[in-house]
Design an enzyme around this catalytic site. Sequence first.
Site, PDB file in Angstrom:
ATOM      1  N   HIS A  90      -2.564  16.469 117.294  1.00 44.81           N
ATOM      2  CA  HIS A  90      -1.952  16.467 115.964  1.00 44.81           C
ATOM      3  C   HIS A  90      -0.443  16.736 116.028  1.00 44.81           C
ATOM      4  O   HIS A  90       0.364  16.032 115.418  1.00 44.81           O
ATOM      5  CB  HIS A  90      -2.671  17.527 115.126  1.00 44.81           C
ATOM      6  CG  HIS A  90      -2.383  17.487 113.656  1.00 44.81           C
ATOM      7  ND1 HIS A  90      -1.360  18.199 113.088  1.00 44.81           N
ATOM      8  CD2 HIS A  90      -3.013  16.855 112.634  1.00 44.81           C
ATOM      9  CE1 HIS A  90      -1.366  17.998 111.767  1.00 44.81           C
ATOM     10  NE2 HIS A  90      -2.363  17.181 111.473  1.00 44.81           N
ATOM     11  N   ASP A 124       3.202  23.130 114.445  1.00 40.63           N
ATOM     12  CA  ASP A 124       1.968  22.349 114.569  1.00 40.63           C
ATOM     13  C   ASP A 124       1.211  22.795 115.817  1.00 40.63           C
ATOM     14  O   ASP A 124       1.320  23.952 116.214  1.00 40.63           O
ATOM     15  CB  ASP A 124       2.324  20.848 114.599  1.00 40.63           C
ATOM     16  CG  ASP A 124       1.233  19.983 113.980  1.00 40.63           C
ATOM     17  OD1 ASP A 124       0.097  20.072 114.453  1.00 40.63           O
ATOM     18  OD2 ASP A 124       1.530  19.226 113.048  1.00 40.63           O
ATOM     19  N   SER A 145      -0.847  14.933 106.550  1.00 41.51           N
ATOM     20  CA  SER A 145      -0.179  15.416 107.767  1.00 41.51           C
ATOM     21  C   SER A 145       0.741  14.366 108.355  1.00 41.51           C
ATOM     22  O   SER A 145       1.766  14.697 108.936  1.00 41.51           O
ATOM     23  CB  SER A 145      -1.215  15.741 108.842  1.00 41.51           C
ATOM     24  OG  SER A 145      -1.830  16.964 108.589  1.00 41.51           O
TER      25      SER A 145
END
Length: 767
Positions: free
Chosen positions: A226, A149, A552
């Site tokens: 994220h 990520d 996600s």
Amino acid sequence: MDKNKNIFILFSFFFVSLLLFQNANVYTSALSESKVYIVYMGARQHDDVDRITSTHHDMLTSVLGSREGAVGSMIYSYRHGFSGFAAMMTKSQAQTITNLPGVVKVMPNSVYKLQTTRTWDYLGLPFNSANNLLNDTNMGDDIIVAVLDSGVTPENEAYNDKGVGPIPSKWKGYCQSGELFDPKKNCNRKLIGARYFIDGYLAYKGQPGSTIGIRDYISPRDSNGHGTHTSSTAAGSPVSNVSYKGLSLGTLRGGAPRARLAIYKIGWEDGIFTDADILKAFDTAIHDGVDVISASFGADVPLYSELYPQAGAISFGSFHAVAQGITVVAAGGNAGPAAQTVSNGEPWIITVAANTPDRAFPTPITLGNGQTLMGQSLFTGKDTGVVNLVAARGSCETLSTMDTYITGNVVLCFTGSRGSDLEVLRFVIRARAVVRGVGGLGIIVSQKPFTLLDAYADSFPSAQVDYEIGTKILSYIASIRYPKVRLSPSKTQIGKPISSVIAKYSSRGPYTIAPAILKPDIAAPGTNILAAYVPENPNIRISTYKIISGTSMATPHVAGIVALLKAANPNWSPAAIKSAIVTTAWTSDPSSGQPIFNEGETISKLADAFDHGGGIINPNKARSPGLIYDMSTTDYLQCLCAMGYDSRVISGLAGQATSCNNGLSIFDVNFPSITMPNLNGTVTLTRTVTNVGPVNSVYKVMVEPPKGITVSVTPSTLNFNPSVKKISFSVKISTSYLFNTGYYFGSLTWNDGVNNVRIPISVKTMY
Ligand SMILES: *[C@@H]1O[C@H](CO)[C@@H](O)[C@H](O)[C@H]1NC(C)=O
Ligand SMILES: *[C@@H]1O[C@H](CO)[C@@H](O)[C@H](O)[C@H]1NC(C)=O
Ligand SMILES: *[C@@H]1O[C@H](CO)[C@@H](O)[C@H](O)[C@H]1NC(C)=O
């Protein structure tokens, strides 16, 4: 005031979609001069990694003409999990390499973007309670979860290592120092690995080797948020008293709170990922000894092009990981609710859909004939009891105070408006006031459905239905002299999940690349997820948390649960883990038992296998599923044969010449699902189940056939004993339709009195 709130909610919804839709593109740079190509050479042929790199240099030298040039052009040599390299080349050089021996495939360096708690209680894994999967596995201690990520925020409390054991001896990775990242200070027994791979990104930016002007930390540190969010969701340590802007949500933690995290930063500025970096992360994670890989990135639509048929970097990297026993969990994408949008659908991956735990409000409408249809409302008053039902003589828009036939009845009306959600909302508010004014007992509005239900929020009996259900009610009214109805209050309570919906944005099946493979596999909570985040002011490194939504966010929920399952059943293959998850999933809401709805263009419909695969993940059941539909690497290769991959790719993946068993049909691949995209007449297929429950067990089949389809299973009883652990059975599927249909859904379940081993069946007739 309420209206302002409506508008805010509406806009925040659009904001989320916007956030997600921005990610809908796959960028492939189209320069005519040198650019990055990935040369994939299949399974590696020996263990000497330096020799492997040297053969990569030799190959590139033979095409570029000089060894210096070759070394200078090479971006990565992949040599741990598989063999291959990424290098700068012209298109014609790339074409030359394609034809060299040992080369399986040459691909351009595609670019992807990010797909952007009380969910653990919702899933049945409350903290500090005995007898759940969390408790029985010591919270996943010793399992290593790799998160590919945008990096990590190591100071966040979620990465503290209190109560975590010593670093597992199988770990071979490390923490890499870099900008504002000091392994000695930032890594610990929780955060055991942190690497970054940027060379593919720099080459894509046209500045290979130079990080000048990159607005990101040149280190494993996250600047986006994220990666911090997904990794803390998968395996964050418990942090008490976490709140978001004053909204206290209690103890926050990941799915496997004692599992270890290995961070591979491959998402750079603005959440851009490139194939070259992705493949290097897979290569390294396989080497490092991770157990689970969580990948919350991808194209929002399945990749398919002339240049790039069927298989790309993620396909190859994930194949080698799975072949080495590592489960790969990936986001299905945020391109829903349209059909055929699911991506990351490789047969060996667990492809994840997102659900919203508590945002639908089913309102039962029971007709006089006993049929109950579901509307949507925020109707909080008293049940109407059985009363008379009439159809409006005009549309909802033309209802007037002259319409005294409504007095004493519930009325059904249709809105003609195809306008904006807010326009429809205004019509509904007016129509309700009219019905109330003339002494009506309630109103059912057949309209373009949407989730904004504030117009229905009070004690006056009302419900919205879509046009299809509205038409059903209308035909009931027409069919009988004295139509009756009963409207029951909506099942809503703030803060308590009443009914799960598959989120609108979540990408849907069928999987265009192989419609006979059911995708997505499973749904997990993805909407309104609170987890660790990057601090608002990067210079003040305090623990920060944020609520965001997307597949996600659903993906690390599944990855955390896989870590626990792996701790509970260390010998299970990735296919066994997937089977356990799919066959035990919830097909109704975990808390209320209400059906799972589909938040699509028609929000009042039940969700089906193309929305959620097996259903919503049920971790405690997945621990002991009874039977599993297992698969080996050979089965995956045969599956690729049946999908029509060419033998060069299949042999490359296998690392040796592999011939296809040409008789094998894709329908016989041992998936925990049956999907027939074009049934004409009858097909008989085979499945094999392995007993992982009590040695002596007897299972009986229960079939819920799709409408108009006959499904017969032979044998219909399976007897397992100490010498019989695996049994094959055949499934004969016939369609009665003599015309093309859409998909109909059903299921096949093996039951031993304790376990329900359920697989979804989806059949479309192509006459
Ligand atoms: C499991 O539950 C028991 C009994 O409640 C408790 O003593 C133990 O600490 C729990 N273990 C974990 C890892 O939560
Ligand atoms: C969490 O908040 C509660 C209530 O404000 C307080 O009593 C408790 O001490 C806090 N716990 C921690 C670990 O800060
Ligand atoms: C389906 O079967 C019928 C009867 O055998 C045949 O006439 C028809 O062409 C078939 N359709 C397709 C799409 O194969």
